[in-house]
Design an enzyme around this catalytic site. Structure first.
Site, PDB file in Angstrom:
ATOM      1  N   ARG A  40       0.874  -1.187   0.000  1.00  0.00           N
ATOM      2  CA  ARG A  40       0.000   0.000   0.000  1.00  0.00           C
ATOM      3  C   ARG A  40       0.899   1.221   0.000  1.00  0.00           C
ATOM      4  O   ARG A  40       1.633   1.457   0.960  1.00  0.00           O
ATOM      5  CB  ARG A  40      -0.888  -0.036   1.247  1.00  0.00           C
ATOM      6  CG  ARG A  40      -1.918   1.077   1.346  1.00  0.00           C
ATOM      7  CD  ARG A  40      -2.824   0.797   2.542  1.00  0.00           C
ATOM      8  NE  ARG A  40      -3.915   1.743   2.668  1.00  0.00           N
ATOM      9  CZ  ARG A  40      -3.870   2.833   3.433  1.00  0.00           C
ATOM     10  NH1 ARG A  40      -2.778   3.118   4.124  1.00  0.00           N
ATOM     11  NH2 ARG A  40      -4.922   3.622   3.518  1.00  0.00           N
ATOM     12  N   SER A 109     -12.788  -3.446  -0.689  1.00  0.00           N
ATOM     13  CA  SER A 109     -13.175  -2.904   0.618  1.00  0.00           C
ATOM     14  C   SER A 109     -14.653  -2.555   0.608  1.00  0.00           C
ATOM     15  O   SER A 109     -15.121  -1.875  -0.319  1.00  0.00           O
ATOM     16  CB  SER A 109     -12.404  -1.617   0.913  1.00  0.00           C
ATOM     17  OG  SER A 109     -11.039  -1.883   1.022  1.00  0.00           O
ATOM     18  N   LYS A 138      -5.831   5.404   9.521  1.00  0.00           N
ATOM     19  CA  LYS A 138      -6.934   6.053   8.804  1.00  0.00           C
ATOM     20  C   LYS A 138      -7.844   6.716   9.837  1.00  0.00           C
ATOM     21  O   LYS A 138      -8.992   6.304  10.021  1.00  0.00           O
ATOM     22  CB  LYS A 138      -7.699   4.981   8.002  1.00  0.00           C
ATOM     23  CG  LYS A 138      -8.071   5.402   6.601  1.00  0.00           C
ATOM     24  CD  LYS A 138      -8.712   4.260   5.838  1.00  0.00           C
ATOM     25  CE  LYS A 138      -9.243   4.742   4.528  1.00  0.00           C
ATOM     26  NZ  LYS A 138      -9.835   3.668   3.729  1.00  0.00           N
TER      27      LYS A 138
HETATM   28  N1  TZP Z   1      -8.988   0.656   5.724  1.00  0.00           N
HETATM   29  C1  TZP Z   1      -9.787   0.707   6.780  1.00  0.00           C
HETATM   30  S1  TZP Z   1      -8.920   0.972   8.205  1.00  0.00           S
HETATM   31  C2  TZP Z   1      -7.447   1.003   7.378  1.00  0.00           C
HETATM   32  C3  TZP Z   1      -7.675   0.822   6.026  1.00  0.00           C
HETATM   33  C4  TZP Z   1      -6.654   0.798   4.988  1.00  0.00           C
HETATM   34  C5  TZP Z   1      -6.145   1.217   8.038  1.00  0.00           C
HETATM   35  C6  TZP Z   1      -5.752   0.092   8.941  1.00  0.00           C
HETATM   36  O1  TZP Z   1      -4.531   0.358   9.586  1.00  0.00           O
HETATM   37  P1  TZP Z   1      -4.271   0.001  11.110  1.00  0.00           P
HETATM   38  O2  TZP Z   1      -2.997   0.732  11.435  1.00  0.00           O
HETATM   39  O3  TZP Z   1      -4.092  -1.487  11.196  1.00  0.00           O
HETATM   40  O4  TZP Z   1      -5.427   0.517  11.895  1.00  0.00           O
END
Ligand code: TZP
Ligand code: MG
Length: 219
Positions: A40, A109, A138
């Protein structure tokens, strides 16, 4: 789905690595037990993303771990990755499927049952659902309730992977309550000691699996 174990889905984010090298961190995550890796990259231009993906593919191939490229169907195809992951603001599922063909893995997603059913219908091989907890990666995203995750899992017959704020501490209850097939982790995997983080997370996932088997046998 095309032969992929989604139970421990590691997703890269170089911002957590400080001065550590991404390739080293991926090696450590694999050593600790991730079963699939998603690359990513939100800030790279196409050229740099492509070369980054090529390097990552060497490592994942070497260890026999599937590589999924986030967002970019073109880069997934260019480096012959195992698949691509798209969100609700990326190429539509149907179009992504049409471009990558039947053999590649397509992850989508989703945030609700409607999107989940649509994604499955349009050719998704697995779904990512979240954030299930507030996510440091996020922070602006609104969390999805555990009951919605459960409903999504029950509404489709492709694997469902929970994402967002998942740690070694909270994943046991999450997996037991929702019956999701896997967990996707960024910050709790890639900040600090990556191998130790991965090993701890993997152990909890295995505990969930063992408890599930024991419960099924005793029924
Ligand atoms: N989509 C929903 S939450 C997220 C993504 C890409 C981020 C998840 O990262 P983390 O650090 O595991 O909470
Ligand atoms: Mg996306």
């Amino acid at each position: 789905m095309k032969n992929m174990n989604v139970k421990f889905y590691g997703i890269t984010d170089r911002s957590y690595l400080k001065d550590h090298n991404l390739i080293d961190a991926i090696e450590k995550a694999i050593k600790g037990g991730i079963t699939v890796l998603q690359l990513r990259e939100k800030g790279l231009n196409s050229r740099d993303f492509y070369y980054q993906a090529l390097k990552v593919k060497e490592v994942t191939d070497h260890h026999g771990i599937p590589l999924i490229v986030n967002d970019r169907v073109d880069i997934a195809l260019a480096v012959v990755a195992d698949g691509v992951h798209v969100g609700q603001e990326d190429l539509p599922t149907k179009i992504a499927r049409k471009i990558i063909g039947k053999e590649k893995i397509l992850g989508v997603s989703v945030e609700n049952v409607e999107q989940a059913i649509q994604a499955q219908k349009d050719g998704a091989d697995y779904l990512g659902v979240g954030p299930v907890f507030p996510s440091p990666t996020k922070p602006e995203a609104k969390t999805i309730s555990i009951s919605e995750v459960k409903k999504i899992k029950e509404s489709v017959n492709i694997p469902v992977v929970a994402i967002g704020g998942i740690t070694a501490e909270n994943l046991y209850d999450l997996m037991r309550e929702t019956n999701v097939d896997g967990v996707a982790v960024i910050s709790a995997l890639f900040s600090g000691d990556v191998e130790e983080n991965a090993t701890r997370i993997r152990k909890v996932i295995e505990k969930v699996e063992i408890v599930k088997i024991v419960n099924e046998r005793s029924q």
